[in-house]
Each structure stands twice: as C-alpha cells, then as structure tokens.
Design a protein around this motif. Sequence first.
Motif, PDB file in Angstrom:
ATOM      1  N   ALA A 193     -11.996  -2.873  10.593  1.00 45.63           N
ATOM      2  CA  ALA A 193     -13.124  -3.304   9.750  1.00 45.63           C
ATOM      3  C   ALA A 193     -12.952  -2.890   8.292  1.00 45.63           C
ATOM      4  O   ALA A 193     -13.483  -3.533   7.390  1.00 45.63           O
ATOM      5  N   LYS A 194     -12.160  -1.823   8.071  1.00 45.56           N
ATOM      6  CA  LYS A 194     -12.046  -1.327   6.692  1.00 45.56           C
ATOM      7  C   LYS A 194     -11.154  -2.198   5.816  1.00 45.56           C
ATOM      8  O   LYS A 194     -11.171  -2.072   4.597  1.00 45.56           O
ATOM      9  N   TYR A 195     -10.376  -3.089   6.426  1.00 40.69           N
ATOM     10  CA  TYR A 195      -9.448  -3.893   5.624  1.00 40.69           C
ATOM     11  C   TYR A 195     -10.172  -5.116   5.065  1.00 40.69           C
ATOM     12  O   TYR A 195     -10.116  -6.202   5.622  1.00 40.69           O
ATOM     13  N   THR A 196     -10.880  -4.887   3.984  1.00 37.49           N
ATOM     14  CA  THR A 196     -11.729  -5.937   3.412  1.00 37.49           C
ATOM     15  C   THR A 196     -11.119  -6.532   2.141  1.00 37.49           C
ATOM     16  O   THR A 196     -11.760  -7.318   1.457  1.00 37.49           O
ATOM     17  N   THR A 226     -13.144  -1.643  15.302  1.00 36.53           N
ATOM     18  CA  THR A 226     -13.836  -0.833  14.284  1.00 36.53           C
ATOM     19  C   THR A 226     -12.836  -0.314  13.242  1.00 36.53           C
ATOM     20  O   THR A 226     -13.159  -0.225  12.067  1.00 36.53           O
ATOM     21  N   ASN A 227     -11.621  -0.010  13.682  1.00 41.95           N
ATOM     22  CA  ASN A 227     -10.607   0.482  12.738  1.00 41.95           C
ATOM     23  C   ASN A 227     -10.163  -0.587  11.751  1.00 41.95           C
ATOM     24  O   ASN A 227      -9.840  -0.286  10.601  1.00 41.95           O
ATOM     25  N   PHE A 279     -14.812 -10.565   2.239  1.00 43.49           N
ATOM     26  CA  PHE A 279     -13.981  -9.855   3.220  1.00 43.49           C
ATOM     27  C   PHE A 279     -13.472 -10.804   4.301  1.00 43.49           C
ATOM     28  O   PHE A 279     -12.424 -10.586   4.895  1.00 43.49           O
ATOM     29  N   ARG A 299      -9.595 -11.115   5.493  1.00 45.09           N
ATOM     30  CA  ARG A 299      -9.201 -10.905   6.885  1.00 45.09           C
ATOM     31  C   ARG A 299      -8.376 -12.055   7.452  1.00 45.09           C
ATOM     32  O   ARG A 299      -7.835 -11.940   8.554  1.00 45.09           O
ATOM     33  N   TYR A 338     -20.047 -10.824  -0.734  1.00 51.94           N
ATOM     34  CA  TYR A 338     -19.254  -9.866   0.037  1.00 51.94           C
ATOM     35  C   TYR A 338     -18.837 -10.410   1.401  1.00 51.94           C
ATOM     36  O   TYR A 338     -17.701 -10.205   1.824  1.00 51.94           O
ATOM     37  N   PHE A 385     -10.298  -4.958  -0.600  1.00 51.14           N
ATOM     38  CA  PHE A 385     -11.137  -4.464  -1.675  1.00 51.14           C
ATOM     39  C   PHE A 385     -10.491  -3.302  -2.418  1.00 51.14           C
ATOM     40  O   PHE A 385     -10.432  -3.281  -3.642  1.00 51.14           O
ATOM     41  N   LYS A 386      -9.949  -2.356  -1.689  1.00 48.95           N
ATOM     42  CA  LYS A 386      -9.477  -1.130  -2.338  1.00 48.95           C
ATOM     43  C   LYS A 386      -7.977  -0.918  -2.276  1.00 48.95           C
ATOM     44  O   LYS A 386      -7.402  -0.298  -3.154  1.00 48.95           O
ATOM     45  N   TYR A 387      -7.341  -1.355  -1.193  1.00 41.96           N
ATOM     46  CA  TYR A 387      -5.908  -1.060  -1.076  1.00 41.96           C
ATOM     47  C   TYR A 387      -5.214  -2.201  -0.336  1.00 41.96           C
ATOM     48  O   TYR A 387      -5.852  -3.021   0.300  1.00 41.96           O
ATOM     49  N   GLU A 406     -12.116   0.027  19.989  1.00 36.53           N
ATOM     50  CA  GLU A 406     -11.831   0.956  18.893  1.00 36.53           C
ATOM     51  C   GLU A 406     -11.060   0.260  17.768  1.00 36.53           C
ATOM     52  O   GLU A 406     -11.349   0.453  16.591  1.00 36.53           O
ATOM     53  N   ASP A 436      -4.874   4.126  12.302  1.00 39.18           N
ATOM     54  CA  ASP A 436      -5.418   4.039  13.647  1.00 39.18           C
ATOM     55  C   ASP A 436      -5.313   2.662  14.280  1.00 39.18           C
ATOM     56  O   ASP A 436      -5.610   1.657  13.647  1.00 39.18           O
ATOM     57  N   TYR A 488       0.840  -1.206   0.000  1.00 38.56           N
ATOM     58  CA  TYR A 488       0.000   0.000   0.000  1.00 38.56           C
ATOM     59  C   TYR A 488       0.876   1.258   0.000  1.00 38.56           C
ATOM     60  O   TYR A 488       1.740   1.434   0.853  1.00 38.56           O
TER      61      TYR A 488
END
Lengths: 431, 450
Positions: free
Chosen positions: B285-288, B282-283, B307, B311, B303, B290-292, B279, B177, B71
């Motif tokens: 959670a974005k590593y799916t 939740t941070n 993901f 993970r 989906y 998919f994008k980066y 916390e 984060d 990344y």
Amino acid sequence: MKIGLEVHVGLPTKTKLFCRCKAYATEPNTAICPICTGLPGAKPMLNKKALELSVDISNALNCTIEKETSFVRKVYFYPDLPKSFQITQKDMPVGHSGTLKINNKVIGIRRIQLEEDPAKILREDNYTLIDYNRSGQPLVEIVTEPDITSEDELRVFMNELKSILYYLGVDVDQDIKADLNISLSDSRVEIKNVTGLKNLIDAAKYEIQRQEKLIKEKQKISQETRSYSEAKLSTISSREKESDEEYGFIFEPDLTTYSLQSIKPKEPVYVSEIAKEYSKKYHVNESQLLEIISFDKTSLKIIQSFAGKYEMKSILNAILSFKRYGKSELKEKFIEKAIKLIEKGSYLDGEVISALEKGKEININNNVVNTDEIDSEIRSIINKNKQLLEDYKTNKKAMNSVIGMVLKKFKTNPRIISERLEYILSNEFKV
Amino acid sequence: MNSYEEFSKKDKPTDYFIKLSEELSKLNEELNAFNVISESSKINKFPISVKDNLCIKDMETTASSKILKSYIPPFDATVVSKIRGKNNFSFLGKTNMDEFGFGSFGVNSEKCPKNPFNTSYVSGGSSSGSAIATSILKYHISIAESTGGSISTPSAFCGVVGFTPTYGSVSRYGLIDYSNSLDKIGIMARNSNDIRFMYDIIKGKDSYDTTCVDVKCNNENNKTIILIDELIKGINPEIEKSFLELVDNFSKMGYKIKHKSLPFIEKAIASYYIIAMAEASTNLAKYTGFKYGFKNENISEKYNEFFTTSRSNFGKEAKRRLVLGTFVRSASVKDMYYSKALKTRTLLINELSKVLNEGFILSPVMPIKTPKFDEINKFSPLEVYKTDILTIPPNLCGFPHIAFPYKYLNGMPLGAQLITKHWNDYAIIDIVFEWENNFKYNFKYNLGSL
C-alpha cells in the motif's frame, strides 16, 4: 439526545511512538527517519513510556486492563499517511469498559487505544506541504459511550477528563482533538476533527440546534460525517460515506503482544471529588475550589498540606492573591506567611505579595483591614445609587466618587478600596 | 574448512577482482543473476551478494519491482551492517528475484533469471539470483530470504545449500516486506560450513526488529528421519525414486526411518497464501508513487487517481496478490479467511512441533522436476501455488529448514529438504555436513577460482 466522543490526546513522550525521533520538533521535517516516513524495510519498535502512559489513563478512567495488548494495521490512502496504513489498536486495546463520574452521573468509556498520528498537511493555494515531524507522534484515543446528554455535561466531562490527564502528566490544553457523535434521532451524525475545547462546545451547540430545527420541521436527519468550521460557527457535510469504510484491519506482524500486567499505573487524582469533600468539610465554595485545583498541582499540594492547620477560606484567599499578583511560582513558605497575615486580619494587595516574594518582613499593623466591612459599604453605596452603574459603562471614572466615600469611613489605603470596588463591580454587578 | 578461510589463505593475482568482475558481468548478461553488480574497485575482499529486497545504503534496491526503480536506501539492513562490521567482506551486488518475492520459479521479474546448469530451465524463486550467484562463483555466500520457500526452491534447482533459520533469529530490519510474519532472512552457500559461518555473523537480537530475539540455537540430533505420507504421495515418480535412494543412504548412515501420516498438513497451502497475501497487500500500500522509487509526475491528480496510476507499475503477480490479499482481510469475509488462516497456522505449529520432537522431517524440495520455461507458461496460478506444498509447512510455522543437493539427474541437480524444531538450527546444518561425506558437489561454473 446522545453525545459520544472520540478524544485524541497527544502523549508527552520524548520520542515518537515507533521510532527514536524527537516527538515534538518545531522546524518542519527535522525529526524524521526511515521508520516514521515509511521507507521500505523500516520496522516499528514500541515506545514503552507511551504504553505506560496509556495504562495510566486507562486505570484513571476505571477501564478493564487485559493481560496483553496488541496492534493492528488500519489501511487507507491519504497523503499524510506514509505507509498507507496507520498502526493502531482494535480487538486488544490497552483499556476498555471504563467509566468517568461527572455530576453524580456515570459516563461510559468504551475503549482506550494507543496509535500513531499521521503527518501534518499544510494546504496552500497552489500547493500542499507535508510535515513528517508529526508522523508517528504518540496518541491515545479515548472513546466514550454515547452517554452525554447535554452541552453542559459535555463541558463538565471534558474539563474533568482534561484535569485527570493533567494530573497524570498529560497536559493537553488546547491541543485536545475530538470527533463528536451527536444524535437527536435515530441517525448518528459524526463531526470529525474538532480542535480545542471551545470549538468542541461550539460545534456541539450548533449541531444540536441544527438537528432540533430539522426535527421541528419534520425533516429527516441523514446519517453522515460533518466537519466543523470555526470561521462560520457551523458544521458542514463532508460527503463521506462513513458506513462504507473498509479498513481491512490485520494484526501488525512487525510488533508482538505486550504484557500490561507488569505496568504499575500512576495513582489518579480526581479533583471534583476533592473539591466536593473539602467544600463540605471546610465550608468553602465548591466551584471556586475546583477552579483553583483543576489544573494546578502546586495549589492542590498546598491546600492538602495546610487543610486543618489553617482556615480553608484563608488558604484559598492566599493562593488566589498570589495567583493574581505573584510574579513567581507558588511557594508553600510564602503562602504560609500570607495565610498568617490573612488570619491576623491583613489584606493582601500587590505590594504585600511582592514583599512576601522578596522575603521582606511585613509590618502588619499598617495593613489590618476588614475587607468584608469595606465590601458591604461599597455594595450599599452602589445599591443606593444605581445611576453610577449606568455612568460607569461609558465612563470608567464614574466610580471614583465611591472610593472617596468609602475612604471617609475607613481610613485605609485607597488602593485596597479601589481593588475591592473593581472586584465587586465585575463579579457581583457584572459590569 | 569453509571457503572464506580457504579464500583468505590463497594468494590472489593483483587483477583478481577486476577479472572476477568482468567475467561475472559477462555471464550475468546470459543468466540475469544480478540486478546490480558493484564497481570492481569496490570489490577487494571475500564477495557476498545480497537479495535485492534487502537495503544496502547507497546501492539501488528495488526488490525487482519497477515501482522501486532507482530507489537508493539511506540505511543498511541490520544483516548488512552486521556483515559490514566484520570488515572482511565486499558486497558484490544485489541479486535478482521474483518481484517482492512473489513467485516460486523466478519468472516474475523483468530480467528473467536462468538456470546455470541449463539455460532453458528456470532457476527457481523467489531468491533466484542468490542461488545462481552461489552456483557460478567459486568463493561465494549469498544472503537470501524466504517467505514460503524462496530459499529452498532456487537452492535445489541451482544445486546449492540453502538455509532458512528459525523465524525471529535473524533481524528483518531493512528487509522490504512481503509478509512480515513469514519473512525470514537466510543463507545460500556451496557447503554447510559456509552456512554455519555466516549464520553466526547475522543472527541475534536487534532492537530495530521487535520479532527478533536471542535464543540459544541447539544441536539436538536423535538420529531419526520422519517421512510424512501426505508430503511424499504427490511427487513426480522419477523424483520419488531418487529420493528413496537418499532415504536409504540416511538409513546406512545410521538414521532410523519413520513414516507418519499428518492429513492436516495439506491445509498449510491455503493458510499460507491467505496470510501472505493479506500482509503483502498492506505492505504494498505504501508504493503510491509519491516519495521514492517510481515517481508519478502528475501531481495535480486527485490522490486516489494519483496512487492508482502509480500502482499500474506493479507486475501481474503483485497485482493478483494485492487484490486477493485485500479481499481476504475485508470485514465481511475476514473471519472466513484471514482469521481462520491464523488459527490454522497455530494448530499446524502445535501438530508439527510434536512430530519434530520425534525427529527430522525429510522430503524433496519440489514435487516436480526443474521445469523448463515453456512448461511454466502452461501452469495456472493455482498449480504454481500447489508446487509449494513441501516448502510451505516449515515456512508457515517458522521452523528452520535446509535444502541441499543430493543427486544429479540428467545433468540437473536434485534437492532435498530437512526440517527441525524451532531453535535447533545447528542440527540440520550438521546433518548436511555429515551428508557431504557421501556427496560430491558438481558445479558447472567456478568463476574466481584460485
């Protein structure tokens, strides 16, 4: 019957809720940045204008506005949600415990919260596209109590709400989105994501009928989430167990708590109250007045400034004539001239309006007509000759004879007679 | 004089940076301090390293996680752009760390970092690479980050000065984060002057980080050191003996020594791990996939499966924190764990603020001696979490604190930690400056000496 709503309203801010991207860009994926695409390391920053608008809305809907508001993370996994959580509000929303009056009834407003819109998903046959322009657009969610008890109340509520929003500068029109909760029994059925007022009413209509039928047949109504299909005019079970949803809300630690005390809300306008007051005071039709002013600031301003100075009936007549024939925006000085013409007995047709807009002087002597007399003559001819109505349905020229007959009695412009005839046919005879 | 001034004044051979880069790359093969080392052609000014959870535009940034492999961020973290703005520094590279900051010893990383004093010992974590880099390079400052002790612990184990400022004084924009309400960007250096020098560059308000504010940092020193009984009682006897010598030294330097009991402080560990994991879950959670970073090529999967497959690239500790963090914030138990942990934090801030108004809290950094790798394997996760008892209280409450070496025991450095009240950051930097009159730093490596 109990109907409750969760209405989603897009706010007209220049930039998105948590970043500086343009809020409403058209070319896909052009208004995006690390924040609204959820890149690692990016953090949100609150758009103060969006907060102010949500306070305006909360105030207009008589909500309690606490000293402070804060945000939460609502975690769920969906391809349109770049951070896999939505920044929204929960325990400290901008407004709560409000009301909106409709037809002498009070609809409770449970809460009003500010949140970000997810990205937009475009599903094609073999692929799916995502447009992040929508990601982070500011939304206000208005949650009502289940106080609406008929389809008609639903319509009135939505119109009233839309009008209040319009006067706050939040013109939602067809973009309004809502989740609909309808229960005719103990089971609550939620219809998710209905777009536009017409669809909302249609979805409610269908769902009420569906539940009535089940009750009649003594069948059980299951508590579920359904979606509305515009093409099929029906609701379909989404097979989603809504009671099991587990979002694991936590306080959004990248934002702080925001003071609401320093925000002075904009004065709301309740058009239904104005329509009621003016119709009583000036003896005009309430629903006609309401229709004129619901989504038209200029008309309202004109009516308010001329009320008492001229006959209300003439003011409304002038506005309606301009709305019908006028090519430019309503202007107070043209309307005033028109009112004066009306009060002298002149009839406003397209020619007159166009002359007024061009600032030409009108020679009113040629145009003095008492339309009330023309109207009653037209009605009397049609009533004596009902076959004309039947003929008219297949042949639009069937009414030409009426124009001739009226013209014999009143030597005036045939176009005026033709217009009055058309008006009476559609409004009174409904053909 | 700080090293920056010293470095600037000295003449450097023309191949200085090339040589430095070569020596560093070679040593790095052994110590794994850096995840990325810049090309030597890009190093021509005072070298700064940055922990791998801080975004540098156009430089691979992974937070030592497989899920972020390759990344490359399209933007600089605010601290990076502030340093860039001074135009006097080169970014030497990105330093190794425990994946996403999850760890106390540095071992939760694919390339295991090693202690420069003795490679059979751990370097400490999670800012392991920053501590090693600072320990081996003669002229160096590293930008590190601490959530629960990630600056103090590796600084102590590698014998450098590690400063964690008041929460909210340095912008976190561009920091990947771990736990947003606890993450603090700080500095590691070889002396207190360098810490002060770099702190003045990176601190200050940033409109991109709402929690970052402008408050004038103070330098109040009432010459009082407070020892908290509950913090001292569980420490290793050898460490305790050396630490009490340090206390004596402070007494000789004119400091009044006070003892205090604060039983409530023991709640800090539970409160910290609950908030941090809630916390973190939740941070992450974005590593799916998919994008980066790691991309899951199987895009025809549903989906949920998609993901979930992605993970599986998280390391063991990351998975543990995801599961526990998701649990403690779930609706049915939230009041028992997450909400209670937030209340505990508020109470502890109030209690500790009162104590810190009376003086500085001094303690060792770790209650144990620097462990060897084979010792770490015997610890259960809970035992590892408990070793953070001395670093967690100031981290949980956002109090500024500084770790500094005070003794070498059997060839390994020992570190102590000073804590002060919010926004009194300069005071503890100055106390370390004062301490440096009695202490001689002894680094094993001095790469790039002039």
